[in-house]
Design a protein around this motif. Structure first.
Motif, short mmCIF file in Angstrom:
data_model
loop_
_atom_site.label_atom_id
_atom_site.label_comp_id
_atom_site.label_asym_id
_atom_site.label_seq_id
_atom_site.Cartn_x
_atom_site.Cartn_y
_atom_site.Cartn_z
N PRO A 391 0.83 -1.21 0.00
CA PRO A 391 0.00 0.00 0.00
C PRO A 391 0.86 1.25 0.00
O PRO A 391 2.08 1.22 0.19
N LEU A 392 0.19 2.39 -0.22
CA LEU A 392 0.87 3.67 -0.17
C LEU A 392 1.20 4.04 1.27
O LEU A 392 0.86 3.33 2.22
N LEU A 393 1.87 5.17 1.42
CA LEU A 393 2.33 5.57 2.75
C LEU A 393 1.18 5.77 3.72
O LEU A 393 1.30 5.47 4.91
N ASP A 394 0.03 6.27 3.24
CA ASP A 394 -1.12 6.50 4.12
C ASP A 394 -1.97 5.25 4.30
O ASP A 394 -3.04 5.32 4.93
N GLY A 395 -1.57 4.13 3.74
CA GLY A 395 -2.31 2.88 3.89
C GLY A 395 -3.31 2.61 2.78
O GLY A 395 -3.89 1.51 2.75
N SER A 396 -3.56 3.56 1.88
CA SER A 396 -4.53 3.36 0.80
C SER A 396 -3.89 2.56 -0.33
O SER A 396 -2.66 2.53 -0.49
N GLU A 397 -4.75 1.92 -1.13
CA GLU A 397 -4.27 1.11 -2.24
C GLU A 397 -3.94 1.95 -3.47
O GLU A 397 -3.04 1.60 -4.23
N GLU A 398 -4.67 3.07 -3.68
CA GLU A 398 -4.43 3.91 -4.84
C GLU A 398 -4.87 5.33 -4.55
O GLU A 398 -5.68 5.58 -3.66
N ARG A 399 -4.30 6.25 -5.31
CA ARG A 399 -4.63 7.67 -5.20
C ARG A 399 -4.87 8.24 -6.59
O ARG A 399 -4.25 7.80 -7.56
N PHE A 400 -5.78 9.24 -6.71
CA PHE A 400 -6.10 9.88 -7.98
C PHE A 400 -5.53 11.29 -7.99
O PHE A 400 -5.50 11.97 -6.96
N GLY A 401 -5.07 11.72 -9.16
CA GLY A 401 -4.56 13.08 -9.32
C GLY A 401 -3.23 13.09 -10.04
O GLY A 401 -2.56 12.07 -10.20
N LYS A 402 -2.82 14.29 -10.48
CA LYS A 402 -1.55 14.42 -11.19
C LYS A 402 -0.36 14.43 -10.26
O LYS A 402 0.78 14.29 -10.70
N VAL A 403 -0.59 14.58 -8.94
CA VAL A 403 0.50 14.68 -7.98
C VAL A 403 0.28 13.66 -6.87
O VAL A 403 -0.83 13.53 -6.34
N LEU A 404 1.34 12.91 -6.53
CA LEU A 404 1.33 12.00 -5.38
C LEU A 404 2.19 12.62 -4.30
O LEU A 404 3.38 12.91 -4.52
N VAL A 405 1.62 12.84 -3.11
CA VAL A 405 2.32 13.47 -2.00
C VAL A 405 2.63 12.41 -0.95
O VAL A 405 1.72 11.71 -0.48
N LEU A 406 3.90 12.30 -0.58
CA LEU A 406 4.35 11.39 0.48
C LEU A 406 4.86 12.23 1.63
O LEU A 406 5.92 12.89 1.53
N ASP A 407 4.11 12.28 2.72
CA ASP A 407 4.45 13.12 3.87
C ASP A 407 5.46 12.42 4.77
O ASP A 407 5.27 11.26 5.17
N ARG A 408 6.57 13.14 5.08
CA ARG A 408 7.58 12.69 6.05
C ARG A 408 7.99 11.24 5.77
O ARG A 408 7.69 10.33 6.54
N VAL A 409 8.65 11.06 4.64
CA VAL A 409 9.01 9.71 4.22
C VAL A 409 10.00 9.08 5.21
O VAL A 409 10.97 9.72 5.63
N PRO A 410 9.76 7.85 5.61
CA PRO A 410 10.71 7.15 6.50
C PRO A 410 11.81 6.46 5.69
O PRO A 410 11.74 6.35 4.46
N ALA A 411 12.81 5.99 6.39
CA ALA A 411 13.92 5.31 5.72
C ALA A 411 13.48 4.00 5.10
O ALA A 411 14.11 3.51 4.15
N GLU A 412 12.40 3.42 5.62
CA GLU A 412 11.93 2.13 5.10
C GLU A 412 11.44 2.23 3.65
O GLU A 412 11.33 1.21 2.97
#
Length: 476
Positions: A391-412
Protein backbone atom coordinates in the motif's frame (compact mmCIF):
# COMPACT_ATOMS: atom_id res chain seq x y z
CA UNK A 1 -89.35 53.85 -45.48
CA UNK A 2 -86.48 53.39 -47.83
CA UNK A 3 -86.47 57.08 -48.64
CA UNK A 4 -86.31 57.97 -44.94
CA UNK A 5 -83.38 55.57 -44.38
CA UNK A 6 -81.53 57.15 -47.28
CA UNK A 7 -82.02 60.62 -45.84
CA UNK A 8 -80.73 59.45 -42.42
CA UNK A 9 -77.69 57.80 -43.97
CA UNK A 10 -76.87 60.90 -46.00
CA UNK A 11 -77.21 63.05 -42.89
CA UNK A 12 -74.79 60.82 -40.96
CA UNK A 13 -72.25 60.97 -43.76
CA UNK A 14 -72.48 64.75 -43.89
CA UNK A 15 -72.02 64.96 -40.11
CA UNK A 16 -69.01 62.68 -40.22
CA UNK A 17 -67.50 64.68 -43.05
CA UNK A 18 -68.13 67.92 -41.20
CA UNK A 19 -66.62 66.49 -38.00
CA UNK A 20 -63.55 65.32 -39.91
CA UNK A 21 -63.34 68.74 -41.55
CA UNK A 22 -63.37 70.43 -38.17
CA UNK A 23 -61.01 68.08 -36.34
CA UNK A 24 -58.76 67.10 -39.24
CA UNK A 25 -57.21 63.67 -39.64
CA UNK A 26 -53.88 62.03 -38.65
CA UNK A 27 -52.32 58.68 -39.63
CA UNK A 28 -48.99 57.43 -38.21
CA UNK A 29 -46.88 54.53 -39.50
CA UNK A 30 -43.32 53.35 -38.78
CA UNK A 31 -41.28 51.81 -41.57
CA UNK A 32 -40.56 48.12 -40.84
CA UNK A 33 -36.99 46.98 -40.21
CA UNK A 34 -35.36 43.57 -40.74
CA UNK A 35 -33.39 42.03 -37.85
CA UNK A 36 -30.19 43.96 -37.16
CA UNK A 37 -26.85 42.75 -35.82
CA UNK A 38 -25.54 43.95 -32.49
CA UNK A 39 -23.15 46.86 -33.06
CA UNK A 40 -24.91 48.20 -36.16
CA UNK A 41 -26.30 51.73 -36.45
CA UNK A 42 -30.09 51.73 -36.83
CA UNK A 43 -32.41 54.50 -38.01
CA UNK A 44 -36.09 54.36 -37.01
CA UNK A 45 -38.43 56.24 -39.39
CA UNK A 46 -41.89 57.46 -38.37
CA UNK A 47 -44.13 58.67 -41.23
CA UNK A 48 -47.39 60.52 -40.56
CA UNK A 49 -49.95 62.21 -42.81
CA UNK A 50 -52.29 64.98 -41.74
CA UNK A 51 -54.14 68.05 -42.93
CA UNK A 52 -53.71 69.79 -39.62
CA UNK A 53 -50.97 71.67 -37.83
CA UNK A 54 -48.29 69.65 -36.08
CA UNK A 55 -48.06 70.00 -32.33
CA UNK A 56 -45.43 67.47 -31.16
CA UNK A 57 -43.59 64.21 -31.87
CA UNK A 58 -42.48 61.90 -29.05
CA UNK A 59 -40.51 58.63 -29.34
CA UNK A 60 -40.71 55.99 -26.61
CA UNK A 61 -38.85 52.77 -25.92
CA UNK A 62 -41.16 50.25 -24.28
CA UNK A 63 -39.58 48.26 -21.44
CA UNK A 64 -40.52 45.74 -18.76
CA UNK A 65 -42.94 43.89 -20.97
CA UNK A 66 -44.95 46.98 -21.91
CA UNK A 67 -45.51 48.26 -18.39
CA UNK A 68 -42.97 51.07 -18.67
CA UNK A 69 -42.05 53.59 -21.39
CA UNK A 70 -38.80 55.49 -21.68
CA UNK A 71 -38.87 58.79 -23.63
CA UNK A 72 -35.96 58.90 -26.08
CA UNK A 73 -36.85 61.83 -28.39
CA UNK A 74 -39.18 64.85 -28.31
CA UNK A 75 -40.02 67.47 -30.92
CA UNK A 76 -42.20 70.43 -29.93
CA UNK A 77 -43.61 72.40 -32.87
CA UNK A 78 -44.64 75.31 -30.64
CA UNK A 79 -41.04 76.54 -30.56
CA UNK A 80 -40.29 75.77 -34.20
CA UNK A 81 -41.27 78.35 -36.84
CA UNK A 82 -40.87 75.96 -39.76
CA UNK A 83 -44.14 74.12 -39.32
CA UNK A 84 -46.68 74.49 -42.12
CA UNK A 85 -49.82 76.67 -41.94
CA UNK A 86 -53.02 76.31 -43.92
CA UNK A 87 -53.46 79.05 -46.55
CA UNK A 88 -57.10 78.21 -47.12
CA UNK A 89 -58.98 76.99 -44.08
CA UNK A 90 -61.68 75.36 -46.18
CA UNK A 91 -59.28 73.58 -48.55
CA UNK A 92 -58.05 70.16 -47.38
CA UNK A 93 -54.30 69.83 -47.80
CA UNK A 94 -52.29 66.67 -47.07
CA UNK A 95 -49.01 67.35 -45.30
CA UNK A 96 -46.54 64.44 -45.10
CA UNK A 97 -44.03 64.47 -42.26
CA UNK A 98 -41.21 62.12 -41.24
CA UNK A 99 -39.38 61.83 -37.96
CA UNK A 100 -36.22 59.73 -37.64
CA UNK A 101 -34.35 58.47 -34.60
CA UNK A 102 -30.77 57.19 -34.95
CA UNK A 103 -29.54 54.48 -32.62
CA UNK A 104 -25.73 54.11 -32.93
CA UNK A 105 -24.13 50.72 -32.14
CA UNK A 106 -27.23 48.98 -30.86
CA UNK A 107 -26.80 46.48 -28.05
CA UNK A 108 -28.95 43.66 -26.74
CA UNK A 109 -30.69 45.99 -24.29
CA UNK A 110 -31.96 48.03 -27.29
CA UNK A 111 -34.02 45.04 -28.43
CA UNK A 112 -37.78 45.51 -28.05
CA UNK A 113 -40.78 47.68 -29.02
CA UNK A 114 -40.58 51.37 -29.97
CA UNK A 115 -43.50 53.82 -30.33
CA UNK A 116 -43.89 57.09 -32.22
CA UNK A 117 -46.58 59.44 -30.83
CA UNK A 118 -47.73 62.41 -32.94
CA UNK A 119 -50.08 65.22 -31.93
CA UNK A 120 -51.83 67.87 -34.11
CA UNK A 121 -53.95 70.83 -33.17
CA UNK A 122 -57.71 70.34 -33.18
CA UNK A 123 -59.40 72.56 -35.76
CA UNK A 124 -62.21 73.41 -33.39
CA UNK A 125 -59.96 74.54 -30.57
CA UNK A 126 -56.26 75.32 -30.40
CA UNK A 127 -56.30 74.10 -26.83
CA UNK A 128 -57.12 70.51 -27.87
CA UNK A 129 -54.68 68.12 -29.51
CA UNK A 130 -55.47 65.10 -31.69
CA UNK A 131 -53.10 62.18 -30.96
CA UNK A 132 -52.10 59.07 -32.96
CA UNK A 133 -49.25 56.61 -32.65
CA UNK A 134 -47.43 53.77 -34.39
CA UNK A 135 -45.19 51.02 -33.06
CA UNK A 136 -42.38 48.75 -34.24
CA UNK A 137 -40.35 45.97 -32.61
CA UNK A 138 -36.60 46.19 -33.08
CA UNK A 139 -35.08 42.71 -33.33
CA UNK A 140 -31.37 42.78 -32.42
CA UNK A 141 -29.37 39.66 -33.33
CA UNK A 142 -26.23 38.67 -31.44
CA UNK A 143 -23.59 36.32 -32.85
CA UNK A 144 -22.38 33.56 -30.51
CA UNK A 145 -19.69 34.76 -28.12
CA UNK A 146 -18.05 31.42 -27.32
CA UNK A 147 -17.99 27.81 -28.44
CA UNK A 148 -16.31 24.84 -26.76
CA UNK A 149 -16.26 21.05 -27.01
CA UNK A 150 -16.03 18.89 -23.90
CA UNK A 151 -16.22 15.19 -23.10
CA UNK A 152 -19.08 14.18 -20.83
CA UNK A 153 -18.53 12.06 -17.71
CA UNK A 154 -14.76 12.36 -17.76
CA UNK A 155 -12.19 11.37 -16.60
CA UNK A 156 -13.05 7.69 -17.04
CA UNK A 157 -11.20 4.36 -17.07
CA UNK A 158 -10.15 2.43 -20.16
CA UNK A 159 -11.91 -0.88 -20.83
CA UNK A 160 -10.43 -3.23 -23.41
CA UNK A 161 -13.06 -5.93 -22.93
CA UNK A 162 -16.23 -4.15 -24.04
CA UNK A 163 -17.34 -1.05 -25.89
CA UNK A 164 -18.02 2.13 -23.93
CA UNK A 165 -20.51 4.91 -24.56
CA UNK A 166 -18.77 8.18 -25.29
CA UNK A 167 -20.37 11.64 -25.50
CA UNK A 168 -19.05 14.91 -26.88
CA UNK A 169 -20.76 18.07 -25.62
CA UNK A 170 -20.69 21.27 -27.67
CA UNK A 171 -21.59 24.42 -25.71
CA UNK A 172 -22.44 27.62 -27.62
CA UNK A 173 -23.28 30.78 -25.65
CA UNK A 174 -24.28 34.34 -26.48
CA UNK A 175 -26.29 33.82 -29.67
CA UNK A 176 -29.66 35.35 -30.51
CA UNK A 177 -31.59 33.74 -32.06
CA UNK A 178 -30.43 30.23 -31.14
CA UNK A 179 -27.76 28.99 -33.60
CA UNK A 180 -27.78 25.80 -35.65
CA UNK A 181 -25.21 23.31 -34.29
CA UNK A 182 -23.84 20.25 -36.08
CA UNK A 183 -20.84 17.88 -35.79
CA UNK A 184 -18.15 16.83 -38.25
CA UNK A 185 -15.57 14.05 -38.22
CA UNK A 186 -12.32 14.60 -40.11
CA UNK A 187 -13.96 17.51 -41.91
CA UNK A 188 -17.09 15.68 -43.09
CA UNK A 189 -20.61 15.95 -41.71
CA UNK A 190 -21.78 13.09 -39.50
CA UNK A 191 -25.05 11.28 -40.06
CA UNK A 192 -26.82 11.33 -36.71
CA UNK A 193 -29.94 9.78 -35.19
CA UNK A 194 -32.14 11.68 -32.71
CA UNK A 195 -33.24 10.10 -29.47
CA UNK A 196 -35.90 11.00 -26.94
CA UNK A 197 -34.77 9.18 -23.78
CA UNK A 198 -32.01 6.96 -22.47
CA UNK A 199 -34.42 4.02 -22.25
CA UNK A 200 -35.22 4.29 -25.93
CA UNK A 201 -31.54 4.34 -26.79
CA UNK A 202 -30.95 1.19 -24.76
CA UNK A 203 -33.88 -0.55 -26.46
CA UNK A 204 -32.58 0.34 -29.90
CA UNK A 205 -29.21 -1.05 -28.87
CA UNK A 206 -26.60 1.68 -28.97
CA UNK A 207 -24.39 -0.77 -30.85
CA UNK A 208 -25.02 -3.56 -28.38
CA UNK A 209 -23.44 -6.97 -28.17
CA UNK A 210 -25.22 -8.26 -31.26
CA UNK A 211 -23.38 -5.66 -33.36
CA UNK A 212 -19.96 -6.77 -32.12
CA UNK A 213 -17.81 -9.64 -33.30
CA UNK A 214 -14.51 -11.08 -32.03
CA UNK A 215 -11.31 -9.57 -33.33
CA UNK A 216 -9.93 -12.17 -35.73
CA UNK A 217 -7.02 -10.25 -37.24
CA UNK A 218 -5.52 -6.80 -36.97
CA UNK A 219 -6.38 -6.13 -40.59
CA UNK A 220 -9.88 -5.29 -39.38
CA UNK A 221 -8.46 -2.09 -37.90
CA UNK A 222 -8.36 -0.56 -41.39
CA UNK A 223 -12.15 -0.30 -41.49
CA UNK A 224 -13.11 3.00 -43.03
CA UNK A 225 -15.63 5.22 -41.32
CA UNK A 226 -18.57 6.27 -43.45
CA UNK A 227 -19.53 9.92 -43.36
CA UNK A 228 -22.65 11.71 -44.49
CA UNK A 229 -24.85 14.67 -43.73
CA UNK A 230 -26.03 15.61 -40.26
CA UNK A 231 -29.39 16.84 -39.06
CA UNK A 232 -30.78 18.16 -35.85
CA UNK A 233 -33.09 16.11 -33.66
CA UNK A 234 -35.83 17.16 -31.26
CA UNK A 235 -35.17 18.37 -27.77
CA UNK A 236 -34.73 15.54 -25.32
CA UNK A 237 -32.96 14.42 -22.19
CA UNK A 238 -29.30 13.49 -22.70
CA UNK A 239 -28.03 9.98 -21.99
CA UNK A 240 -26.27 9.58 -18.69
CA UNK A 241 -23.15 7.49 -19.09
CA UNK A 242 -20.41 6.05 -16.87
CA UNK A 243 -22.34 6.34 -13.61
CA UNK A 244 -19.67 4.50 -11.62
CA UNK A 245 -16.74 6.58 -12.75
CA UNK A 246 -14.19 7.72 -10.14
CA UNK A 247 -14.62 11.12 -8.58
CA UNK A 248 -12.59 14.06 -9.86
CA UNK A 249 -10.14 14.05 -6.95
CA UNK A 250 -7.05 15.01 -8.96
CA UNK A 251 -5.24 18.31 -8.61
CA UNK A 252 -4.21 20.19 -11.70
CA UNK A 253 -0.71 21.56 -12.02
CA UNK A 254 1.03 23.58 -14.70
CA UNK A 255 3.74 21.61 -16.56
CA UNK A 256 7.29 22.77 -15.92
CA UNK A 257 10.57 22.26 -17.71
CA UNK A 258 12.40 20.51 -14.84
CA UNK A 259 14.59 17.54 -15.70
CA UNK A 260 13.97 14.16 -13.98
CA UNK A 261 15.37 14.31 -10.46
CA UNK A 262 18.46 12.29 -9.51
CA UNK A 263 16.40 10.35 -6.97
CA UNK A 264 14.11 9.00 -9.71
CA UNK A 265 15.25 5.81 -11.36
CA UNK A 266 14.11 5.69 -14.98
CA UNK A 267 12.06 2.54 -15.61
CA UNK A 268 10.91 1.63 -19.13
CA UNK A 269 7.18 2.33 -19.43
CA UNK A 270 4.65 -0.40 -20.01
CA UNK A 271 2.32 0.82 -22.75
CA UNK A 272 -1.09 -0.80 -22.62
CA UNK A 273 -2.82 1.64 -24.95
CA UNK A 274 -1.51 -0.19 -28.04
CA UNK A 275 -2.99 -3.52 -26.98
CA UNK A 276 -5.92 -4.45 -29.20
CA UNK A 277 -9.27 -4.74 -27.44
CA UNK A 278 -11.00 -8.09 -27.34
CA UNK A 279 -13.88 -6.75 -29.45
CA UNK A 280 -14.37 -4.88 -32.69
CA UNK A 281 -17.39 -3.18 -34.19
CA UNK A 282 -18.81 -4.97 -37.21
CA UNK A 283 -20.11 -1.78 -38.86
CA UNK A 284 -19.82 1.98 -38.73
CA UNK A 285 -20.86 3.46 -35.38
CA UNK A 286 -24.33 4.91 -34.86
CA UNK A 287 -24.16 8.54 -33.76
CA UNK A 288 -27.01 9.83 -31.58
CA UNK A 289 -27.67 13.55 -31.46
CA UNK A 290 -29.45 15.70 -28.91
CA UNK A 291 -29.56 19.41 -28.23
CA UNK A 292 -31.17 21.73 -25.68
CA UNK A 293 -31.33 25.50 -25.41
CA UNK A 294 -31.94 27.94 -22.58
CA UNK A 295 -32.23 31.71 -22.32
CA UNK A 296 -29.55 33.64 -20.44
CA UNK A 297 -30.09 36.73 -18.31
CA UNK A 298 -29.12 39.11 -21.14
CA UNK A 299 -31.68 37.67 -23.54
CA UNK A 300 -29.22 35.58 -25.55
CA UNK A 301 -29.36 31.79 -25.84
CA UNK A 302 -27.11 28.96 -24.70
CA UNK A 303 -27.22 25.77 -26.77
CA UNK A 304 -25.82 22.42 -25.66
CA UNK A 305 -25.52 19.76 -28.36
CA UNK A 306 -24.41 16.19 -27.59
CA UNK A 307 -23.04 13.48 -29.87
CA UNK A 308 -23.08 9.94 -28.41
CA UNK A 309 -21.69 6.73 -29.87
CA UNK A 310 -19.88 3.50 -28.95
CA UNK A 311 -16.19 4.37 -28.81
CA UNK A 312 -13.74 2.21 -30.77
CA UNK A 313 -10.18 3.01 -29.57
CA UNK A 314 -8.65 1.48 -32.70
CA UNK A 315 -10.66 3.65 -35.11
CA UNK A 316 -11.34 6.76 -33.04
CA UNK A 317 -7.81 7.37 -31.79
CA UNK A 318 -6.37 10.47 -33.53
CA UNK A 319 -9.80 11.23 -35.08
CA UNK A 320 -10.61 14.94 -35.47
CA UNK A 321 -14.09 15.97 -34.30
CA UNK A 322 -15.41 19.48 -34.77
CA UNK A 323 -18.54 21.30 -33.66
CA UNK A 324 -19.69 23.99 -36.07
CA UNK A 325 -22.29 26.74 -35.73
CA UNK A 326 -24.35 28.59 -38.32
CA UNK A 327 -25.98 31.88 -37.35
CA UNK A 328 -27.54 34.73 -39.38
CA UNK A 329 -25.22 37.22 -37.64
CA UNK A 330 -22.10 35.31 -38.76
CA UNK A 331 -20.59 35.64 -42.22
CA UNK A 332 -18.99 32.19 -41.90
CA UNK A 333 -19.48 29.19 -39.57
CA UNK A 334 -17.93 29.27 -36.13
CA UNK A 335 -16.28 26.05 -34.94
CA UNK A 336 -14.27 24.32 -32.21
CA UNK A 337 -12.13 21.22 -32.77
CA UNK A 338 -10.78 18.39 -30.62
CA UNK A 339 -8.59 15.41 -31.51
CA UNK A 340 -9.25 12.19 -29.61
CA UNK A 341 -5.96 10.79 -28.36
CA UNK A 342 -4.83 8.14 -25.90
CA UNK A 343 -2.19 9.12 -23.31
CA UNK A 344 1.35 8.01 -24.10
CA UNK A 345 4.67 8.38 -22.30
CA UNK A 346 3.94 10.32 -19.09
CA UNK A 347 6.92 12.33 -17.87
CA UNK A 348 7.41 12.29 -14.10
CA UNK A 349 9.34 14.63 -11.84
CA UNK A 350 10.14 14.45 -8.12
CA UNK A 351 10.67 17.23 -5.59
CA UNK A 352 12.87 17.71 -3.66
CA UNK A 353 15.61 16.61 -6.01
CA UNK A 354 17.41 14.82 -3.12
CA UNK A 355 14.89 13.17 -0.80
CA UNK A 356 16.00 12.66 2.81
CA UNK A 357 14.34 10.97 5.74
CA UNK A 358 11.50 13.15 7.05
CA UNK A 359 11.03 15.15 3.84
CA UNK A 360 7.67 15.56 2.08
CA UNK A 361 8.11 14.17 -1.43
CA UNK A 362 5.92 15.15 -4.40
CA UNK A 363 5.87 12.99 -7.54
CA UNK A 364 4.21 14.86 -10.37
CA UNK A 365 3.14 14.17 -13.98
CA UNK A 366 4.70 16.96 -16.04
CA UNK A 367 3.34 16.03 -19.46
CA UNK A 368 3.35 13.41 -22.20
CA UNK A 369 5.98 12.42 -24.77
CA UNK A 370 3.81 12.90 -27.85
CA UNK A 371 5.66 15.45 -29.96
CA UNK A 372 4.87 19.18 -30.22
CA UNK A 373 1.38 18.77 -28.70
CA UNK A 374 2.70 16.72 -25.81
CA UNK A 375 0.23 17.92 -23.19
CA UNK A 376 -2.93 17.79 -25.34
CA UNK A 377 -4.60 14.51 -24.40
CA UNK A 378 -8.34 14.41 -25.04
CA UNK A 379 -10.51 13.43 -23.30
CA UNK A 380 -9.04 14.40 -19.94
CA UNK A 381 -7.03 11.46 -18.57
CA UNK A 382 -7.38 9.80 -15.20
CA UNK A 383 -4.19 9.57 -13.08
CA UNK A 384 -3.94 6.58 -10.69
CA UNK A 385 -0.99 6.12 -8.29
CA UNK A 386 -0.10 2.77 -6.69
CA UNK A 387 2.90 1.30 -4.91
CA UNK A 388 4.42 -1.87 -6.28
CA UNK A 389 4.28 -4.64 -3.69
CA UNK A 390 2.27 -2.87 -1.02
CA UNK A 391 0.00 0.00 0.00
CA UNK A 392 0.87 3.67 -0.17
CA UNK A 393 2.33 5.57 2.75
CA UNK A 394 -1.12 6.50 4.12
CA UNK A 395 -2.31 2.88 3.89
CA UNK A 396 -4.53 3.36 0.80
CA UNK A 397 -4.27 1.11 -2.24
CA UNK A 398 -4.43 3.91 -4.84
CA UNK A 399 -4.63 7.67 -5.20
CA UNK A 400 -6.10 9.88 -7.98
CA UNK A 401 -4.56 13.08 -9.32
CA UNK A 402 -1.55 14.42 -11.19
CA UNK A 403 0.50 14.68 -7.98
CA UNK A 404 1.33 12.00 -5.38
CA UNK A 405 2.32 13.47 -2.00
CA UNK A 406 4.35 11.39 0.48
CA UNK A 407 4.45 13.12 3.87
CA UNK A 408 7.58 12.69 6.05
CA UNK A 409 9.01 9.71 4.22
CA UNK A 410 10.71 7.15 6.50
CA UNK A 411 13.92 5.31 5.72
CA UNK A 412 11.93 2.13 5.10
CA UNK A 413 10.65 3.59 1.80
CA UNK A 414 14.14 3.64 0.31
CA UNK A 415 14.03 1.69 -2.94
CA UNK A 416 10.23 1.52 -3.11
CA UNK A 417 8.71 1.70 -6.59
CA UNK A 418 5.61 3.66 -7.54
CA UNK A 419 3.40 3.16 -10.59
CA UNK A 420 1.51 5.99 -12.31
CA UNK A 421 -1.30 4.70 -14.55
CA UNK A 422 -2.66 7.29 -16.96
CA UNK A 423 -5.77 6.33 -18.90
CA UNK A 424 -8.78 7.65 -20.76
CA UNK A 425 -11.45 5.77 -22.75
CA UNK A 426 -9.03 5.51 -25.69
CA UNK A 427 -6.14 3.78 -23.92
CA UNK A 428 -3.97 3.31 -20.85
CA UNK A 429 -0.24 3.52 -20.12
CA UNK A 430 1.98 2.87 -17.07
CA UNK A 431 5.15 4.61 -15.92
CA UNK A 432 7.23 3.57 -12.89
CA UNK A 433 9.65 5.51 -10.72
CA UNK A 434 11.81 4.41 -7.78
CA UNK A 435 12.22 6.47 -4.63
CA UNK A 436 15.73 6.79 -3.19
CA UNK A 437 15.79 8.09 0.38
CA UNK A 438 19.03 9.36 1.93
CA UNK A 439 19.79 9.69 5.64
CA UNK A 440 19.08 13.07 7.15
CA UNK A 441 22.12 14.48 9.02
CA UNK A 442 19.88 16.80 11.03
CA UNK A 443 18.26 13.83 12.78
CA UNK A 444 20.43 12.90 15.83
CA UNK A 445 20.99 9.25 16.60
CA UNK A 446 20.38 7.93 20.09
CA UNK A 447 23.68 7.09 21.95
CA UNK A 448 24.34 3.44 22.80
CA UNK A 449 25.11 2.64 26.48
CA UNK A 450 27.64 -0.09 27.38
CA UNK A 451 26.09 -2.35 29.99
CA UNK A 452 28.31 -5.18 31.28
CA UNK A 453 27.01 -7.82 33.64
CA UNK A 454 28.97 -8.79 36.85
CA UNK A 455 29.52 -12.26 38.22
CA UNK A 456 26.30 -12.18 40.14
CA UNK A 457 24.34 -11.36 36.99
CA UNK A 458 23.67 -7.72 38.00
CA UNK A 459 24.83 -4.72 36.07
CA UNK A 460 28.09 -3.08 37.15
CA UNK A 461 27.71 -0.20 39.58
CA UNK A 462 28.75 3.39 38.95
CA UNK A 463 31.98 3.07 40.95
CA UNK A 464 33.20 0.07 38.99
CA UNK A 465 32.37 1.86 35.74
CA UNK A 466 34.49 4.86 36.77
CA UNK A 467 37.37 2.50 37.67
CA UNK A 468 37.29 0.85 34.26
CA UNK A 469 37.20 4.26 32.59
CA UNK A 470 40.27 5.49 34.49
CA UNK A 471 42.23 2.35 33.63
CA UNK A 472 41.39 2.82 29.99
CA UNK A 473 42.67 6.40 30.09
CA UNK A 474 45.97 5.37 31.74
CA UNK A 475 46.57 2.68 29.10
CA UNK A 476 46.10 5.19 26.35
Amino acid sequence: MTKEMSIITLSLLLCADLLDFVRGYLTVTIEPLPPVVMGDTVTLKCNFRTDGNLREIVWFRVTEGGTSKQKIFTYDAMYNTNFSHMEDFRRREDLVYQSTVRLPEVQMEDDGPYECHVGIYDRASREKVVLASGSITLNVMSPPKSISVEAANQPARFNRYEAQNFTLVCIVTGGKPAPVVYFKRDGELIEVHPFTSSEKVENRGLLGAKDNQPLISRELDDTKVQKSLSFQGPYSEPVRLDKDRPQRSYTSGAPSQEEPSPTTEVIPETVISREFPRWVLSSSPLYFFNHTQSELHDGTMEVQATLTWHLNPQLDNEALFSCEVKHPALSMPMKAEVTLSAPKGPKLSMAPSRAEVGDTVRIKVEGFQMGPKANEVFPEPLFIWTRVGGPLLDGSEERFGKVLVLDRVPAELNGSMYRCTVQNPLGSTNTHTRLIVFENPRIKKKPKHLNLPNSSGDLLGPSLMMLLLSLTLELT
